[in-house]
Design a protein around this motif. Structure first.
Motif, PDB file in Angstrom:
ATOM      1  N   LEU A 167       0.853  -1.186   0.000  1.00 55.61           N
ATOM      2  CA  LEU A 167       0.000   0.000   0.000  1.00 55.61           C
ATOM      3  C   LEU A 167       0.889   1.236   0.000  1.00 55.61           C
ATOM      4  N   SER A 168       0.541   2.223  -0.799  1.00 53.13           N
ATOM      5  CA  SER A 168       1.258   3.496  -0.733  1.00 53.13           C
ATOM      6  C   SER A 168       0.249   4.633  -0.747  1.00 53.13           C
ATOM      7  N   ILE A 169       0.503   5.621   0.094  1.00 50.18           N
ATOM      8  CA  ILE A 169      -0.328   6.826   0.160  1.00 50.18           C
ATOM      9  C   ILE A 169       0.593   7.995  -0.134  1.00 50.18           C
ATOM     10  N   SER A 170       0.372   8.651  -1.261  1.00 47.21           N
ATOM     11  CA  SER A 170       1.260   9.727  -1.715  1.00 47.21           C
ATOM     12  C   SER A 170       0.503  11.043  -1.791  1.00 47.21           C
ATOM     13  N   ASP A 171       1.228  12.136  -1.501  1.00 49.32           N
ATOM     14  CA  ASP A 171       0.667  13.467  -1.715  1.00 49.32           C
ATOM     15  C   ASP A 171       1.710  14.357  -2.357  1.00 49.32           C
ATOM     16  N   ASN A 172       1.250  15.425  -2.966  1.00 49.10           N
ATOM     17  CA  ASN A 172       2.167  16.386  -3.600  1.00 49.10           C
ATOM     18  C   ASN A 172       2.254  17.671  -2.794  1.00 49.10           C
ATOM     19  N   GLY A 173       2.210  17.504  -1.451  1.00 52.63           N
ATOM     20  CA  GLY A 173       2.218  18.659  -0.562  1.00 52.63           C
ATOM     21  C   GLY A 173       3.603  19.200  -0.281  1.00 52.63           C
ATOM     22  N   LYS A 174       3.731  19.873   0.858  1.00 51.35           N
ATOM     23  CA  LYS A 174       4.969  20.597   1.159  1.00 51.35           C
ATOM     24  C   LYS A 174       6.108  19.688   1.578  1.00 51.35           C
ATOM     25  N   GLY A 175       5.829  18.410   1.858  1.00 50.13           N
ATOM     26  CA  GLY A 175       6.886  17.488   2.240  1.00 50.13           C
ATOM     27  C   GLY A 175       7.354  17.699   3.672  1.00 50.13           C
ATOM     28  N   ILE A 176       8.361  16.945   4.054  1.00 55.21           N
ATOM     29  CA  ILE A 176       8.909  16.974   5.414  1.00 55.21           C
ATOM     30  C   ILE A 176      10.396  17.294   5.315  1.00 55.21           C
ATOM     31  N   ASP A 177      10.856  18.217   6.156  1.00 58.91           N
ATOM     32  CA  ASP A 177      12.272  18.576   6.078  1.00 58.91           C
ATOM     33  C   ASP A 177      13.136  17.439   6.643  1.00 58.91           C
ATOM     34  N   TYR A 178      14.431  17.517   6.364  1.00 57.37           N
ATOM     35  CA  TYR A 178      15.345  16.413   6.655  1.00 57.37           C
ATOM     36  C   TYR A 178      15.360  16.053   8.135  1.00 57.37           C
ATOM     37  N   GLU A 179      15.432  17.040   9.012  1.00 61.07           N
ATOM     38  CA  GLU A 179      15.519  16.756  10.448  1.00 61.07           C
ATOM     39  C   GLU A 179      14.258  16.068  10.962  1.00 61.07           C
ATOM     40  N   GLN A 180      13.108  16.548  10.543  1.00 59.32           N
ATOM     41  CA  GLN A 180      11.857  15.922  10.963  1.00 59.32           C
ATOM     42  C   GLN A 180      11.742  14.504  10.416  1.00 59.32           C
ATOM     43  N   LEU A 181      12.158  14.316   9.172  1.00 61.59           N
ATOM     44  CA  LEU A 181      12.096  12.997   8.557  1.00 61.59           C
ATOM     45  C   LEU A 181      12.995  12.014   9.301  1.00 61.59           C
ATOM     46  N   ASP A 187      11.941   7.032  15.229  1.00 64.88           N
ATOM     47  CA  ASP A 187      10.794   6.532  15.979  1.00 64.88           C
ATOM     48  C   ASP A 187      10.324   5.185  15.432  1.00 64.88           C
ATOM     49  N   LEU A 188      10.283   5.061  14.108  1.00 61.22           N
ATOM     50  CA  LEU A 188       9.847   3.798  13.502  1.00 61.22           C
ATOM     51  C   LEU A 188      10.839   2.684  13.806  1.00 61.22           C
ATOM     52  N   GLN A 189      12.116   2.972  13.706  1.00 62.92           N
ATOM     53  CA  GLN A 189      13.126   1.953  13.962  1.00 62.92           C
ATOM     54  C   GLN A 189      13.153   1.539  15.423  1.00 62.92           C
ATOM     55  N   ALA A 190      12.862   2.495  16.306  1.00 61.36           N
ATOM     56  CA  ALA A 190      12.851   2.197  17.740  1.00 61.36           C
ATOM     57  C   ALA A 190      11.558   1.539  18.171  1.00 61.36           C
ATOM     58  N   ASP A 191      10.544   1.524  17.262  1.00 64.76           N
ATOM     59  CA  ASP A 191       9.244   0.927  17.576  1.00 64.76           C
ATOM     60  C   ASP A 191       8.638   1.565  18.817  1.00 64.76           C
ATOM     61  N   LEU A 205       3.010   7.814  13.531  1.00 61.17           N
ATOM     62  CA  LEU A 205       3.123   6.728  12.556  1.00 61.17           C
ATOM     63  C   LEU A 205       3.680   5.474  13.208  1.00 61.17           C
ATOM     64  N   SER A 206       4.485   5.658  14.250  1.00 58.30           N
ATOM     65  CA  SER A 206       5.058   4.491  14.920  1.00 58.30           C
ATOM     66  C   SER A 206       3.973   3.624  15.547  1.00 58.30           C
ATOM     67  N   ASN A 207       2.849   4.225  15.939  1.00 61.55           N
ATOM     68  CA  ASN A 207       1.735   3.463  16.490  1.00 61.55           C
ATOM     69  C   ASN A 207       1.165   2.526  15.431  1.00 61.55           C
ATOM     70  N   ILE A 208       0.947   3.058  14.221  1.00 66.61           N
ATOM     71  CA  ILE A 208       0.445   2.246  13.119  1.00 66.61           C
ATOM     72  C   ILE A 208       1.461   1.164  12.765  1.00 66.61           C
ATOM     73  N   HIS A 209       2.721   1.561  12.707  1.00 66.95           N
ATOM     74  CA  HIS A 209       3.800   0.617  12.393  1.00 66.95           C
ATOM     75  C   HIS A 209       3.806  -0.549  13.378  1.00 66.95           C
ATOM     76  N   ASP A 218       7.737  -8.671  12.425  1.00 67.28           N
ATOM     77  CA  ASP A 218       8.677  -7.553  12.346  1.00 67.28           C
ATOM     78  C   ASP A 218       9.184  -7.263  10.939  1.00 67.28           C
ATOM     79  N   SER A 219       8.934  -8.157   9.986  1.00 67.01           N
ATOM     80  CA  SER A 219       9.392  -7.923   8.619  1.00 67.01           C
ATOM     81  C   SER A 219       8.488  -6.954   7.862  1.00 67.01           C
ATOM     82  N   PHE A 220       7.390  -6.553   8.478  1.00 66.64           N
ATOM     83  CA  PHE A 220       6.397  -5.732   7.793  1.00 66.64           C
ATOM     84  C   PHE A 220       6.178  -4.431   8.557  1.00 66.64           C
ATOM     85  N   GLY A 221       5.481  -3.508   7.914  1.00 64.77           N
ATOM     86  CA  GLY A 221       5.213  -2.239   8.574  1.00 64.77           C
ATOM     87  C   GLY A 221       5.263  -1.071   7.616  1.00 64.77           C
ATOM     88  N   ILE A 222       5.721   0.076   8.145  1.00 64.13           N
ATOM     89  CA  ILE A 222       5.680   1.345   7.426  1.00 64.13           C
ATOM     90  C   ILE A 222       7.089   1.796   7.055  1.00 64.13           C
TER      91      ILE A 222
END
Length: 248
Positions: A167-181, A187-191, A205-209, A218-222
């Protein structure tokens, strides 16, 4: 009471319920959860929405009638349906209702497209944690598209491979800067559901992940990719697993 006032009250009640569902694992006791849930009366929501819809039809306000019907279906899915796992078909239908409601507010400021690549029956019956997609789409609207001046676009693509559903959810919005990303990636890697991802995306997003990993392993997620002023894509990877009623 005006229509807007009624709608604001309903959205406030839903937001309270929505946060409850995401804090279940953080509450210390079932009594706390029951106390919070008791504040929400689904019958009040449905009866009020039906009254609004009926009045809108009498007034020939067909747009309000349609939006209210979508809102009722949206509440019903989020509040009443039992179980933490649903078929993907239901999750996508809920997204359609959610976007219909949002387009009532934003008008032509954004559009949505669905792309299905694979066997539709397999995809429709794929098991997925409930409320996986909606928070991501909400982030795309409020953190990606709301501040843009150009026409926004959200694309939801579902792809079937030999062993997986992507599944992919894409937008053409303002994006996320490097530090926030980088903060979100950590957070995702630390679960964890650290506050950093909540600050940058509104919903952790870590909650969904974590919910995806609890269901599938653990092989799946976001995974997340984003470029400032270009847009953001959230990728969800799941193994093929048909929804079963006992998943409830």
């Amino acid at each position: 009471m005006t229509f807007q006032t009624q709608l604001d009250e309903l959205l406030y009640l839903y937001k309270k319920h929505y946060m409850i569902s995401y804090r279940k694992d953080e509450l210390n006791s079932s009594s706390q959860l029951m106390a919070l849930q008791s504040q929400i009366n689904p019958h009040f929501l449905y009866n009020t929405l039906e009254s609004i819809r009926a009045q809108a039809e009498l007034d020939d306000a067909l747009q309000i009638s349609e939006m209210t019907e979508a809102l009722a279906a949206y509440f019903r899915y989020n509040i009443n349906r039992g179980g933490d796992v649903v078929p993907l078909e239901d999750e996508l239908a809920n997204i359609s209702n959610y976007l219909h409601i949002q387009q009532f507010r934003f008008g032509e400021r954004f559009s949505i497209s669905f792309m299905i690549d694979g066997d539709r029956n397999t995809i429709n019956n794929q098991a997925i944690p409930k409320l996986t997609i909606q928070p991501i789409v909400e982030n795309a609207i409020y953190h990606g598209l709301e501040e843009t001046l150009t026409s926004g676009k959200i694309t939801i693509r579902v792809t079937e491979t030999e062993k997986r559903i992507l599944l992919s959810i894409s937008d053409n919005g303002k994006g996320i800067d490097y530090e926030q990303l980088e903060m979100i990636h950590r957070d995702l890697q630390a679960d964890t559901s650290a506050s950093g991802s909540e600050r940058t995306t509104g919903i952790a997003l870590s909650n969904i992940h974590r919910r995806i990993q609890l269901l599938f392993g653990d092989s799946f997620g976001i995974a997340l990719e984003s470029t400032p002023m270009v847009g953001t894509t959230v990728h969800i990877t799941m193994p093929k697993q048909a929804y079963q009623e006992e998943n409830k």
